[in-house]
Design a protein around this motif. Structure first.
Motif, PDB file in Angstrom:
ATOM      1  N   GLU A 182      -6.498   0.643  -3.680  1.00  0.00           N
ATOM      2  CA  GLU A 182      -5.561   0.470  -4.789  1.00  0.00           C
ATOM      3  C   GLU A 182      -4.653   1.675  -4.989  1.00  0.00           C
ATOM      4  O   GLU A 182      -3.676   1.620  -5.735  1.00  0.00           O
ATOM      5  CB  GLU A 182      -6.331   0.193  -6.089  1.00  0.00           C
ATOM      6  CG  GLU A 182      -7.236  -1.023  -6.045  1.00  0.00           C
ATOM      7  CD  GLU A 182      -6.470  -2.308  -5.769  1.00  0.00           C
ATOM      8  OE1 GLU A 182      -5.319  -2.412  -6.252  1.00  0.00           O
ATOM      9  OE2 GLU A 182      -7.009  -3.184  -5.083  1.00  0.00           O
ATOM     10  N   THR A 183      -4.998   2.797  -4.324  1.00  0.00           N
ATOM     11  CA  THR A 183      -4.204   4.014  -4.451  1.00  0.00           C
ATOM     12  C   THR A 183      -3.010   3.970  -3.503  1.00  0.00           C
ATOM     13  O   THR A 183      -3.158   3.649  -2.321  1.00  0.00           O
ATOM     14  CB  THR A 183      -5.050   5.263  -4.146  1.00  0.00           C
ATOM     15  OG1 THR A 183      -6.172   5.295  -5.033  1.00  0.00           O
ATOM     16  CG2 THR A 183      -4.223   6.542  -4.314  1.00  0.00           C
ATOM     17  N   THR A 184      -1.834   4.282  -4.033  1.00  0.00           N
ATOM     18  CA  THR A 184      -0.618   4.256  -3.205  1.00  0.00           C
ATOM     19  C   THR A 184      -0.633   5.405  -2.205  1.00  0.00           C
ATOM     20  O   THR A 184      -0.890   6.567  -2.574  1.00  0.00           O
ATOM     21  CB  THR A 184       0.629   4.374  -4.092  1.00  0.00           C
ATOM     22  OG1 THR A 184       0.651   3.271  -5.015  1.00  0.00           O
ATOM     23  CG2 THR A 184       1.899   4.350  -3.252  1.00  0.00           C
ATOM     24  N   THR A 242       0.811  -1.224   0.000  1.00  0.00           N
ATOM     25  CA  THR A 242       0.000   0.000   0.000  1.00  0.00           C
ATOM     26  C   THR A 242       0.842   1.272   0.000  1.00  0.00           C
ATOM     27  O   THR A 242       0.300   2.365  -0.177  1.00  0.00           O
ATOM     28  CB  THR A 242      -0.910   0.039   1.246  1.00  0.00           C
ATOM     29  OG1 THR A 242      -0.105   0.234   2.425  1.00  0.00           O
ATOM     30  CG2 THR A 242      -1.703  -1.248   1.393  1.00  0.00           C
ATOM     31  N   GLN A 302     -10.010   3.775  -0.872  1.00  0.00           N
ATOM     32  CA  GLN A 302      -9.266   3.618  -2.122  1.00  0.00           C
ATOM     33  C   GLN A 302      -8.028   2.744  -1.886  1.00  0.00           C
ATOM     34  O   GLN A 302      -6.890   3.225  -1.905  1.00  0.00           O
ATOM     35  CB  GLN A 302      -8.849   4.990  -2.662  1.00  0.00           C
ATOM     36  CG  GLN A 302     -10.018   5.925  -2.960  1.00  0.00           C
ATOM     37  CD  GLN A 302      -9.546   7.261  -3.492  1.00  0.00           C
ATOM     38  OE1 GLN A 302      -8.656   7.346  -4.350  1.00  0.00           O
ATOM     39  NE2 GLN A 302     -10.152   8.336  -2.985  1.00  0.00           N
ATOM     40  N   LEU A 340      -8.102   8.462   1.713  1.00  0.00           N
ATOM     41  CA  LEU A 340      -7.855   7.249   0.935  1.00  0.00           C
ATOM     42  C   LEU A 340      -8.381   5.985   1.615  1.00  0.00           C
ATOM     43  O   LEU A 340      -8.014   4.876   1.224  1.00  0.00           O
ATOM     44  CB  LEU A 340      -6.349   7.102   0.673  1.00  0.00           C
ATOM     45  CG  LEU A 340      -5.695   8.234  -0.124  1.00  0.00           C
ATOM     46  CD1 LEU A 340      -4.191   8.007  -0.220  1.00  0.00           C
ATOM     47  CD2 LEU A 340      -6.305   8.342  -1.513  1.00  0.00           C
TER      48      LEU A 340
END
Length: 514
Positions: A393-395, A303, A391, A388
């Motif tokens: 999948e968001t780094t 992540t 989310q 986030l």
């Protein structure tokens, strides 16, 4: 005068060993570091193969096989636990029937076959499946291959290390000290093999092909088997039992059930085995902590920001390399600096006792979980600050280097506890059962992995799974790994307290002839 008369014999031959021809093993032309380095080289290749699979297994399970994070972590722990428990069976077969050398050969062949089938299953995934859920038949092939690797390791792992330690005669003071060093350099060398797997294999698995990433370890195992056979003339082999001699397991069992009808030596050996059980039980808590680096430590890293150069991301599993670096860096310091200093204070040839060494690592393991919990709290805070949470999948704008302290601390803990456990369980059992002694050490790690898997399943179920607010939600931004790490820190601290109480009354096994 008796000592003088016995000295030449001790210098010429090793009393309890033979060479590859079955003749008395010469002290000058068999065993010692010459043979030990040969065997260490075999272990480096095997560890390269094992960690080429194990280190990134959770990524494969949650990726191509489409499992949830909690299910994948439980599967990794179950396989790892099974892999570490089976050596008890492999060691029994070796010590009671086949001998270490033959057991290593047979188990290596099974190991290679398992790796070949694993590569085949990974190769078939993109052919038979256009989504993340391969067919049931392919899943069966994958897990069958995976557990065949575990079966192969069951005979390889305890026997190779015991066979390596057998190259040093414990009845000779100088070789006995070298044997203590052997356990340090054994772990340093195999850590180098692990590091190579984490740098090369993990990158190939994620950037090139999973099939190739599983195939390379297969080739290394073939090389290791050839290397092992090549060195057979330099090895010392334990003397085989004569047909009229009692099986060591029968002898020990009789001493436990009917001590009055057995010799004092048999009773002492049986008592030594019984004394190991409380120590063995207390090491489970360390093993639970140890199990996390291949699962949740890796998922945390996925992540986080992993770019090291424009267009180049470091695989999250490659951060396990830091454990190996910590070991490679610290073992020589421990061997060359700490041991001589401790030896001058304690007068113990090994510097500190093996139990004190194990206990030191258990304290470091507790500290590792505290640091991991604090870092995870920071990661969750950043996810919340940047909106986030939903989310996954968001780094996250948080560097993966935040995880460095927990990896380095765990590596340092390994230098103390895992190396200490290897030497302790090898030296505290009768000579005929030393494969079993090392299997004791491995089985502690196995039970710890299974307990970790059970704990993960219970916590995930109790906190609602992915549909609720699970501590171990597949969306780690919604999860609470920090709570899980705090729980492990408490379990580890309690385990150390019990270990400290038990170790204070432990009586070390007496070595005959010393």
């Amino acid at each position: 005068m008796a000592t003088t008369a016995e000295t030449p014999l001790l210098e010429e031959h090793v009393i309890d060993a033979v060479d590859h021809r079955g003749l008395a093993a010469g002290r000058s032309n068999t065993g010692r570091w010459r043979a030990a380095w040969f065997i260490i080289g075999v272990e480096v290749a095997e560890r390269f193969a094992y960690y080429g699979i194990a280190s990134n297994l959770i990524t494969y399970l949650t990726g191509p096989l489409g499992q949830s994070t909690a299910a994948a972590a439980a599967n990794v722990n179950a396989w790892s636990g099974f892999s570490s428990l089976l050596p008890v069976l492999g060691a029994f077969v070796a010590d009671a029937f086949l001998g270490r050398y033959r057991t290593i050969i047979i188990s290596s062949l099974i190991y290679v076959l398992g790796l070949a089938l694993l590569s085949l299953s990974a190769f078939l995934v993109p052919i038979t499946s256009e989504n993340k859920s391969p067919s049931s038949l392919l899943n069966v092939l994958f897990f069958f291959s995976l557990y065949m690797v575990a079966i192969g390791q069951s005979g390889h792992k305890p026997c190779v290390q015991a066979f390596g330690a057998d190259q040093f005669d414990e009845k000779d003071p100088q070789e006995r000290n070298h044997r203590s060093s052997f356990f340090n350099y054994w772990y340093l060398s195999l850590s180098a093999g692990v590091c190579l797997a984490l740098v090369v294999v993990v990158y190939i698995q994620e950037a090139v092909s999973w099939a190739l990433g599983f195939g390379i370890p297969c080739v290394f195992m073939l090389v290791s088997l050839a290397l092992f056979v090549l060195g057979r003339r330099s090895y010392r082999y334990s003397k085989r039992r004569q047909e009229n001699e009692i099986n060591p397991f029968t002898r020990i069992g009789s001493a436990l059930l009917a001590p009055d009808s057995c010799s004092d030596s048999d009773v002492e050996d049986a008592t030594a085995l019984v004394r190991l059980i409380p120590v063995w039980l207390t090491t489970f808590t360390y093993a639970i902590v140890y199990a996390q680096y291949m699962t949740f430590f890796t998922k945390q890293g996925v992540t986080m920001e992993r770019t090291i150069l424009p267009g180049l991301k470091i695989p999250a599993a490659s951060l396990q390399l830091l454990i190996g670096i910590s070991i490679v860096f610290f073992v020589p310091i421990y061997e060359r600096v700490m041991v001589p200093i401790a030896r001058s204070v304690t007068k113990d040839p090994c510097g500190i006792t093996t139990l004190r060494r194990i206990g030191t690592g258990m304290v470091l393991a507790t500290l590792t979980m505290i640091v991991a919990a604090l870092v995870e709290s920071k990661r969750l805070e950043i996810a919340k600050e940047h909106g986030l949470i939903d989310q996954p999948e968001t780094t996250l704008p948080m560097s993966i280097w935040w995880l460095i302290p927990q990896y380095l601390l765990l590596g340092l803990a390994d230098v103390f506890t895992l190396v200490g456990m290897q030497e302790f369980f090898y030296s505290q059992v009768p000579t005929e059962l030393r494969s079993i002694g090392l299997a004791f050490y491995l089985s502690a790690l196995g039970v710890g992995s299974l307990l970790s898997g059970w704990l993960i399943s219970v916590i995930d179920l109790a906190t609602g799974g992915d549909a609720g607010n699970s501590w171990l939600n597949s969306n780690l931004n919604k999860a609470h790994l920090d709570y899980f790490y705090w729980l492990l820190a408490v379990i580890s601290a309690v385990g150390f307290s019990v270990f400290l109480f038990i170790s204070k009354s432990y009586v070390y096994r007496r070595v005959d002839g010393v």
